[in-house]
Design an enzyme around this catalytic site. Structure first.
Site, PDB file in Angstrom:
ATOM      1  N   ASN A 188      24.001   0.783  -6.875  1.00  0.00           N
ATOM      2  CA  ASN A 188      23.045  -0.199  -6.356  1.00  0.00           C
ATOM      3  C   ASN A 188      22.818  -1.341  -7.348  1.00  0.00           C
ATOM      4  O   ASN A 188      21.700  -1.658  -7.752  1.00  0.00           O
ATOM      5  CB  ASN A 188      21.717   0.475  -5.989  1.00  0.00           C
ATOM      6  CG  ASN A 188      21.151   1.322  -7.102  1.00  0.00           C
ATOM      7  OD1 ASN A 188      21.877   2.049  -7.773  1.00  0.00           O
ATOM      8  ND2 ASN A 188      19.846   1.241  -7.302  1.00  0.00           N
ATOM      9  N   GLU A 276      17.842  10.389 -16.576  1.00  0.00           N
ATOM     10  CA  GLU A 276      17.587   9.324 -17.545  1.00  0.00           C
ATOM     11  C   GLU A 276      16.961   9.859 -18.830  1.00  0.00           C
ATOM     12  O   GLU A 276      17.245   9.352 -19.928  1.00  0.00           O
ATOM     13  CB  GLU A 276      16.680   8.266 -16.918  1.00  0.00           C
ATOM     14  CG  GLU A 276      16.749   6.914 -17.583  1.00  0.00           C
ATOM     15  CD  GLU A 276      16.250   5.827 -16.663  1.00  0.00           C
ATOM     16  OE1 GLU A 276      17.077   5.078 -16.130  1.00  0.00           O
ATOM     17  OE2 GLU A 276      15.021   5.728 -16.465  1.00  0.00           O
TER      18      GLU A 276
END
Length: 320
Positions: A188, A276
């Site tokens: 994205n 993350e």
């Protein structure tokens, strides 16, 4: 007879001197050529292509002396002379499943084809679970596309884990033998400007747009001490975005292995952390050799501050 003998000796001596002089000139020329060749083949020093003083408005060097790449700080032409001689190949891996194929994959590859490592051999690795959903993709010169099937595991629902398990296998099986540098990027995103060789390095990390201008004490690190992603309070360098990570294939492989090990250990302890957070823990321990400024992953929903001179990649605010 003596006179003829002397003349022959003098002639032979003169010819010998000429040959010695000629040989010396050839030797010197070859030495100069080799020195020139060695100099051109030698990797440029950081100071040859990176000038942090060009951007006094931002932080351009880390505490461990790694460059932070901002618009205006680099001279791509210097690096081009080096990398063009090496005939390198760069890999770009992207993971796409479900709605991400329909919404993002085509525009990601289309923009990467235009802007990612122009003039160099590039292999796009698309990891997906259903090849029939692959949209029409037209590639330019020096571009190759390879499809890699995603194998799912019933016991794991985390998409990042599924991607990393498969990515790890493909790096081991063939990717590490096919490319000199490798990037993993979220689908994205849209390339807006050139992403060139100034971004190559052993370990390349992306500074997080949302947290770059924030205070370090507020970074969303994993703070539970029992987690493999744990970073103690008061510690940490930057907050890195998982949308972009790259380096040598060996370095990318090392991270995938640490991530897989970390999330499996946490799962056995009944803990869950984010992809993350594991990436930030890995980069806290294994400092990246090059950092990309927020220009390389800017969220266009934000007001663009004066520090952002040119958006290289636009982030579309939907996480995988």
């Amino acid at each position: 007879m003596n006179s003829k003998w002397k003349m022959l000796l003098l002639t032979s001596f003169a010819l010998l001197l000429m040959l010695i002089k000629y040989h010396s000139r050839i030797k010197n020329h070859l030495q100069e050529t080799n020195l020139c060749w060695d100099h051109e083949a030698e990797e440029p020093q950081l100071s040859d292509w990176f000038n942090p003083k060009k951007r006094p408005d931002v932080k351009t060097t880390t505490d461990w002396f790694a460059p932070i790449i901002w618009e205006g700080t680099y001279n791509r032409q210097v690096l081009e002379k080096y990398y063009k001689r090496l005939n390198i190949t760069i890999g770009l891996a992207v993971f796409a499943m479900g709605k991400f194929v329909d919404q993002y994959l085509q525009q990601f590859i289309h923009s990467a084809n235009k802007h990612f490592m122009k003039g160099y051999s590039v292999i796009f690795y698309i990891l997906m679970d259903d090849f029939s959903k692959l949209p029409p993709i037209k590639l330019g010169p020096l571009r190759t596309l390879k499809l890699c099937i995603i194998f799912k595991q019933h016991t794991w629902k985390d998409l990042n884990y599924i991607y990393m398990r498969n990515f790890n296998v493909y790096i081991l099986e063939h990717i590490q033998y096919e490319v000199d540098f490798l990037f993993s990027m979220s689908v994205n995103q849209i390339f807006k400007n050139d992403f060139g060789v100034e971004n190559l390095g052993k370990s390349v990390a992306q500074l997080h747009t949302w947290w770059y201008f924030g205070h370090a004490k507020n970074f969303p690190y994993e703070r539970r001490s029992k987690s493999a992603a744990f970073i103690p309070p008061g510690e940490g360098d930057f907050y890195y975005h998982s949308a972009i990570f790259g380096g040598t294939p060996g370095e990318v492989l090392a991270f995938t292995e640490e991530y897989i090990k970390g999330i499996q250990n946490d799962t056995r302890r009944g803990l869950q952390s984010t992809y993350e957070c594991y990436l930030n823990k890995y980069l806290f321990i294994n400092k990246p050799t090059k950092l990309l400024s927020p220009e390389y992953n800017w969220d266009l929903n934000f007001r663009t501050p004066p520090q952002i001179k040119r958006v290289k990649i636009a982030w579309q605010s939907t996480s995988i």
